[in-house]
Design an enzyme around this catalytic site. Structure first.
Site, PDB file in Angstrom:
ATOM      1  N   HIS A   1       0.825  -1.223   0.000  1.00  0.00           N
ATOM      2  CA  HIS A   1       0.000   0.000   0.000  1.00  0.00           C
ATOM      3  C   HIS A   1       0.856   1.268   0.000  1.00  0.00           C
ATOM      4  O   HIS A   1       2.033   1.214   0.229  1.00  0.00           O
ATOM      5  CB  HIS A   1      -1.043  -0.028   1.123  1.00  0.00           C
ATOM      6  CG  HIS A   1      -0.527  -0.023   2.528  1.00  0.00           C
ATOM      7  ND1 HIS A   1      -1.355   0.071   3.607  1.00  0.00           N
ATOM      8  CD2 HIS A   1       0.731  -0.116   3.029  1.00  0.00           C
ATOM      9  CE1 HIS A   1      -0.641   0.055   4.710  1.00  0.00           C
ATOM     10  NE2 HIS A   1       0.613  -0.063   4.391  1.00  0.00           N
ATOM     11  N   GLU A   2       0.220   2.384  -0.303  1.00  0.00           N
ATOM     12  CA  GLU A   2       0.925   3.677  -0.450  1.00  0.00           C
ATOM     13  C   GLU A   2       2.037   3.604  -1.496  1.00  0.00           C
ATOM     14  O   GLU A   2       3.080   4.233  -1.344  1.00  0.00           O
ATOM     15  CB  GLU A   2       1.520   4.138   0.882  1.00  0.00           C
ATOM     16  CG  GLU A   2       0.601   4.962   1.727  1.00  0.00           C
ATOM     17  CD  GLU A   2       0.118   6.230   1.023  1.00  0.00           C
ATOM     18  OE1 GLU A   2      -1.084   6.464   1.074  1.00  0.00           O
ATOM     19  OE2 GLU A   2       0.915   6.945   0.406  1.00  0.00           O
ATOM     20  N   GLY A   3       1.803   2.859  -2.570  1.00  0.00           N
ATOM     21  CA  GLY A   3       2.805   2.739  -3.626  1.00  0.00           C
ATOM     22  C   GLY A   3       3.676   1.527  -3.411  1.00  0.00           C
ATOM     23  O   GLY A   3       4.381   1.440  -2.405  1.00  0.00           O
TER      24      GLY A   3
END
Lengths: 598, 598
Positions: free
Chosen positions: B438-440
């Site tokens: 998550h978050e890239g």
């Protein structure tokens, strides 16, 4: 597309790399030829895909429960194992004279791998039974074999290995389970056993425990341990299961993965007499177990490979079909399948390199077991045994470490989806995490390799392996396209050899073994690099012959590329690690306990 | 002993390494001094240990369920978050003029870490709310802030980030959620959002979704995306939650870990009008999100550190107390605690090096955010921003990769016990696996670092970082005991610099970015090596001053040893990896798709 096996690759390893047909030429395997093997693999794949794979998620989500002192198993487990039994797979590697099918161990391993990949939790029950039957067959009395083997080979009675106790896992010398001799030659067993996979279940009519215990008055430590057969229900004269033998299920362990395999705390003889039967001679239990350890450890390594293969095949297929993102600098184009992105290909390549490299090693080692059985030259057999002993810690540990890493990449390829239980990749990752722990931890394997296998014979077996690897290098140097890869392996060999020389000359055993685990890991990389070079040589030769189909040409190209990947991306890491081992560094050894933790 | 924080080490990082008291001298933080910070940490530790930690296993085993279109949450979650709110932690980093406590971001980060380590699943609800409040506070209109901020800062209303859709995860350009303007300035929202953490729950009175959508007629791709505030229930004039806003929970994702955080598929406006309020200007949604990305990514990296810290502290304590095995060559002695075995110490050292190295980096980066807020010199502020931007992909990814590895070792230290759900280490490992996604994802971070942050300014920010690192090297060379460590870091810097030069000169973007992920990983190792050298310098100076307690002396020794470990065991791996990146290898890039999978 199958998500449990790449048959083309399995064929490649068995027939092209290992040239199994040469082994099949031995009279012992007269019943087997290439079509027969293919037929067996077809049957195995069919059962694995139809009965094992569909319940893999279910047995994970709905794990065995403990109710009223019994285990309630998830649905489907019993049916799957019945299909396995009906196909004769319990009997596959055993001699014909005891009702076996007398297939090579490497075939048993390859066949078993299909089931492990489909559903390792359920397959465990079968593998434990086969391992126990192997132990009984090798060391048991003819009377014990007569009573117990037929039901085990038929898959009607399952079996376990009862080694660990709550206070004694890696340290078997400290087990306290006692075996008191009775007048009739049997023993009264009393004690607790921990971590017993398949220790209780409601599938098979009976459970045959292979148990380590101490006969009072014996030597201390591991030399005082004997091996017993302890059935859940006693065997009646007609071969059926009789009265219960006072083995109580005290609890189930709830694991991170492999949840479909019960993992039990068992009490033997707490509420009444529990009978055990000595296998072989007193006090030789550890020796007998060790004798079977190569097979068991190859099995664990191969299971690690198969869990990773499942992730690799699934994530490769996902990457081909999931559209997301665009090639660099083409913002206005349509989205492309993610396999077009370089980093996705890197993650697939990393998986391929780990999985197919380690698979080759596992089957190579399994075939060494067959070589031991069929070799008539005593010197050669000794050399095979030494090589197998040397490679055993590697075949156990390298897949547990690096095929787990492959499972990590499979999740990463799927992104958020991979992190959910709707897709199999996270389960395979959880399942695989066990393989570094059971059958001897990573640390134990490192000490086995360096302390026992290398120091034990002053590097003699390693010299033989080095010779084999250099022969492969020489062959590779004759292939134009493999020059660099061969040179990289030579660099790895030099690093291994330098580190080993220093370690052998080190007089302080603590210091020598301080980085044994890292030595094992670096050693493993070199060995897998060798397996890749061997595969690439075969591929290169096939391509040079010409007349291969486009599909085969792609396949062989893939072998050469994965070899290149391993040589460029992985072997340099091993060199750095081996250099560290050769420096006899004691940073960790010398660290005072007080610096760790809060 | 606490299993969620090593206060001595946290004090070391905040007060000795980062010298936070210099920051506290700024008028903005007039309310804070060292005793105040200690008091805040005491309160946080108390609540985390009393309300978050005890339910961590429960919210994992008994995850939120979907029943009648609603979510049923496990017990304890609401109470824990209420305690968090009552202590004022939702308001901690916000300005006093909007009701915040105006603490430095680094303090907010450190405080939050205690909760994350105790129970990341439950803490996520709070962190998402704080992140959304930060976004609203920075870009929202005063009217929107007036309506929504107070309830968010009081922890009465929680919030989410609604970015991904089923068909658009890493590729936000492809979202299809639409926002149709109404006459009154509001928008009608229609679409599906996937992977929404905290998207539905029964804890807070209301949920404030920060949602990306496209206003019809806008530019294509990411430039056509706008940011909206979309409440679950509309805000009444008195600030209370009014009627439902037609957001339906379509399903819950069942994850491998972080199970206590609901993860939802939400339908907006399917069964009636769903109102959204534009934040800032149209079509600038991605820009706004990016503006908050440094904080969010530091948060993810720090969460990865904290999950690993939990494993490290637990396994260190276990290793001290679990007796098993004997020292080499002492078979007849009593068993010793496993921490006496070299390989156990290696695994603890590996954890310490990863955890404390990455923790220092996370808090260093968090303090750069404070430096941006307080810096008055524009040039300096720009340089801080560039450095922070450069380090953000590292602080997001390095912990996700290597602190996950630390969790793996924590399990290994516990052996079979570590593989069971009776001990927290396997849960922490599962929780941590998300942080790479998550978050890239890892791959996205690699492209961000190399493609955007390094190529984007032709290596200028990297030059500044290189300068900072070389200044640390110069300082280390003045400490007798750190000469080797300094030299090893210089080797790492040279490897990084050589690879970067080659990559910057490469004209083909595909080739340049082919190994961007590995470049990021190697880069990260050098940065963590730097963090270790900085810590070791502080420790060495303190030891040289004399007059430290025995306990402190052990502590500082530990810092120097872990620095040495990292320099000897880890930095050489980074050099090998960076050399590969510098070779512009295209093995993976060039691999045809056909070679992967079955």
């Amino acid at each position: 597309m199958s998500v449990i096996v790449d048959r083309r690759n399995l064929d490649f390893i068995l027939f092209e790399l290992l040239e199994i047909e040469r082994l099949l030429g031995h009279p012992r395997y007269a019943a087997y030829d290439r079509p027969a093997l293919q037929a067996i693999l077809d049957v195995a794949q069919g059962i694995a895909e139809e009965s094992f794979l569909p319940i893999a998620a279910e047995v994970d989500a709905n794990e065995p429960r403990f109710a009223d002192g019994k285990v309630v198993m998830p649905d489907g487990t019993a049916q799957a194992l019945r299909a396995f039994a009906e196909a004769g797979f319990f009997a596959l590697p055993f001699n014909e004279d005891i009702g076996g099918l007398q297939a090579p161990w490497v075939v048993h391993t390859a066949v078993g791998g299909l089931f492990t990949c489909a559903n390792t939790s359920v397959t465990n029950y079968a593998f434990l039974t086969i391992a126990a039957a192997n132990l009984l067959n090798t060391f048991g009395s003819s009377e014990l074999k007569r009573q117990f083997l037929p039901a085990m080979l038929a898959g009607r009675w399952f079996a376990t290995m009862c080694l660990s106790e709550p206070q004694a896992g890696s340290s078997l010398a400290d087990i306290t389970t006692a075996a008191i001799p009775r007048d009739d030659g049997a023993y009264r067993i009393r004690g607790n056993k921990m971590w017993i996979s398949g220790g209780e279940q409601d599938i098979s009519e009976n459970i045959v425990h292979m148990l380590l215990a101490k006969i009072p008055g014996g030597p201390s430590g591991t030399k005082g341990i004997s091996l017993f057969l302890v059935p859940k229900r006693l065997c009646l004269p007609d071969g059926s299961a009789g009265r219960h033998n006072n083995i109580a299920l005290a609890g189930l362990n709830h694991k991170m993965g492999q949840r479909g395999t019960t993992n039990c705390l068992l009490n033997f003889g707490e509420d009444g007499e529990c009978l055990g039967y000595l296998i072989g001679e007193p006090h030789r239990g550890i020796e007998y177990m060790f004798h079977m350890m190569n097979e068991a450890r190859i099995g664990v390594g191969h299971a690690a490979v198969m869990s990773a293969l499942g992730g690799y095949l699934y994530s490769a297929e996902y990457a081909r079909t999931r559209a997301q993102g665009r090639p660099i600098g083409q913002k206005d184009k349509a989205q492309v399948p993610i396999i077009e992105h370089a980093d996705i290909r890197r993650m697939l390549m990393a998986q391929k390199a780990a999985v197919e490299g380690a698979q080759a090693l596992c089957l190579y080692c399994a075939m060494l077991i067959d070589a031991l059985v069929t070799e008539e030259d005593l010197e050669e057999a000794k050399a095979h045994a030494a090589l197998l002993g040397l490679l055993t810690p590697v075949v156990k540990s390298w897949p547990a470490e690096h095929c787990l890493e492959a499972n990590k990449w499979a999740i990463q390829v799927l992104g958020g989806y991979g992190y959910t239980r709707d897709y199999p990749v996270e389960r395979l990752y959880r399942d695989n995490r066990l393989n570094h722990i059971h059958e001897g931890t990573f640390g134990i394997q490192g000490i086995d390799l360096l302390g026992r296998k290398i120091v034990g014979d002053r590097g003699e077996a390693l010299n033989r392996l080095d010779h084999l690897m250099r022969r492969t290098v020489a062959e590779a140097l004759r292939e134009e396209c493999l020059r660099e890869e061969a040179e990289r392996l030579v660099e790895g060999l030099e690093a291994l050899s330098s580190a080993t020389q220093v370690l052998l000359s080190c007089g302080d055993p603590d210091r020598r073994l301080a980085n044994a685990t890292l030595y094992l890991d670096g050693f493993g990389h070199v060995v897998i690099g060798w397996m890749w070079l061997k595969q690439a040589i075969v591929a290169s030769r096939k391509l040079a012959l010409g007349e291969v189909s486009q599909q085969d040409s792609n396949f062989y190209d893939g072998k050469i590329m994965a070899c290149r990947y391993f040589a460029r991306y992985e072997l340099p890491l091993a060199r750095a690690q081996l250099a560290l081992c050769g420096s006899l560094d004691t940073t960790c050894l010398d660290a005072p306990i007080s610096i760790f933790g809060g």
